[in-house]
Scaffold this active site. Structure first.
Site, PDB file in Angstrom:
ATOM      1  N   LYS A   1       0.858  -1.196   0.000  1.00 26.53           N
ATOM      2  CA  LYS A   1       0.000   0.000   0.000  1.00 26.53           C
ATOM      3  C   LYS A   1       0.882   1.229   0.000  1.00 26.53           C
ATOM      4  CE  LYS A   1      -3.139   2.359   3.205  1.00 26.53           C
ATOM      5  NZ  LYS A   1      -4.188   2.165   4.205  1.00 26.53           N
TER       6      LYS A   1
HETATM    7  C1  R5P Z   1      -1.950   3.928   7.515  1.00 31.23           C
HETATM    8  O1  R5P Z   1      -1.170   4.421   8.223  1.00 31.23           O
HETATM    9  C2  R5P Z   1      -3.184   3.335   8.059  1.00 31.23           C
HETATM   10  O2  R5P Z   1      -3.462   2.106   7.489  1.00 31.23           O
HETATM   11  C3  R5P Z   1      -4.293   4.289   7.915  1.00 31.23           C
HETATM   12  O3  R5P Z   1      -5.240   4.069   8.853  1.00 31.23           O
HETATM   13  C4  R5P Z   1      -4.891   4.296   6.553  1.00 31.23           C
HETATM   14  O4  R5P Z   1      -3.916   4.249   5.556  1.00 31.23           O
HETATM   15  C5  R5P Z   1      -5.581   5.543   6.394  1.00 31.23           C
HETATM   16  O5  R5P Z   1      -6.340   5.606   5.274  1.00 31.23           O
HETATM   17  P1  R5P Z   1      -6.626   7.049   4.713  1.00 31.23           P
HETATM   18  O6  R5P Z   1      -5.325   7.734   4.599  1.00 31.23           O
HETATM   19  O7  R5P Z   1      -7.272   6.798   3.381  1.00 31.23           O
HETATM   20  O8  R5P Z   1      -7.561   7.723   5.664  1.00 31.23           O
END
Ligand code: R5P
Length: 298
Positions: free
Chosen positions: A203
């Site tokens: 990711k």
């Molecule tokens: C990454 O650090 C964690 O998985 C986050 O909770 C996730 O990536 C956050 O998703 P977003 O940036 O789309 O809110």
């Protein structure tokens, strides 16, 4: 006991029909074991090869987060539109219905809160518990260039080893610290390191220039992280650009659950990810679902 007399000769060998050889639909996964591929197919839709993963694991270092105060009220209704859910085991067991049949990607690292140095993480879930929860993958933060870079990479490699024993893929999450640039050079370095050291999925963030090289240079699927909340059209445009340039979908949190209409937004993201719907059209779709929802008074 089966009757062995008058057994008919088996003739249906169909020599002209080649046996299917399972090339598998995901990049870099064709030589993995059956169980691991089965789990990946619970995250990525075989028809498109992509996923809309809903990330709600923010509480593991942020505590209560806007939009996640009541996961039972705000998130559970979205699950029917998510191909996979990324969450902590605390939220899974307390709040997510066990009837959720798509892939659960379990947050498996943690430790420091926002009050401390975030890269100082440890593994936070035992492999046996991941098996018990029947998860489709385990997620671990990797801080390339961060203060505890080696420790975080070691967390990932231990998780990969454990996952390989049980057929559970590991999602390497490239964390971008405040002092690190989110450019193609850095993201290419971080994603490639995760894949080289065994992550079956990675990711990472989108970058405006050179993202195609980041996905091409990574031998396993990349899912795009959402990042901070953007206006809906901008978030849909970013998702479109990412999949158009080789991402195998998104792992998006705040841009969905902090949207004015989260159910409409996750469905619009789904159109972009699985059908490559153009952002302007997906935004119209979002607005029409949002209006329908308003009329229903929800
Ligand atoms: C990454 O650090 C964690 O998985 C986050 O909770 C996730 O990536 C956050 O998703 P977003 O940036 O789309 O809110």
């Amino acid at each position: 006991m089966a009757d062995t007399e008058d057994v008919k000769d088996a003739r249906n060998y169909l020599p002209g029909v080649p046996a299917p050889h399972d090339g598998f639909f995901l990049k870099g996964a064709h030589q993995l074991d059956w169980g691991m591929r089965n789990r990946l197919a619970r995250i990525f839709r075989p028809a498109s090869g992509r996923t809309v993963m809903l990330a709600i694991d923010h509480g593991y270092f942020l505590g209560p987060t806007t939009g996640l105060e009541r996961v039972d009220v705000t998130i559970v209704p979205l699950l029917e539109h998510a191909d996979a859910l990324m969450c902590t085991r605390g939220i899974l067991r307390s709040t997510i219905p066990a009837s959720f049949g798509n892939g659960v990607v379990m947050r498996a690292s943690g430790g420091p809160s926002t009050l401390k140095e975030l890269s100082n993480e440890q593994l936070a879930v035992d492999i046996e518990d991941a098996v018990r929860m029947n998860v489709a993958a385990m997620a671990v933060q990797v801080f390339i260039g961060g203060e505890h870079e080696t420790q975080s990479v070691h967390n990932m490699t231990r998780l990969v080893d454990a996952g390989l024993r049980y057929g559970i893929p590991t999602l390497g999450v490239t964390a971008v610290g405040k002092d690190l640039a989110r450019d193609a050079r850095y993201l290419g370095l971080a994603t490639r390191i995760c894949a080289e050291l065994g992550a079956q999925v990675v990711k990472t963030y989108y970058c405006d220039r050179g993202f195609e090289a980041v996905t091409a240079g990574c031998p396993v699927p990349i899912v795009m992280a959402g990042g901070k909340k953007l206006p809906e059209l901008d978030a849909l445009t970013m998702a479109y650009s990412a999949v158009d340039q080789g991402a195998a979908g998104v792992d998006m949190g705040r841009n969905i659950f902090q949207s004015e209409a989260p159910a409409a937004m996750i469905q619009a993201v789904g159109k972009v990810v699985h059908q490559l719907m153009k952002p302007a059209r997906a935004y119209e779709y979002y607005l029409s679902l949002k209006e329908e929802q308003r009329k229903r008074g929800r």
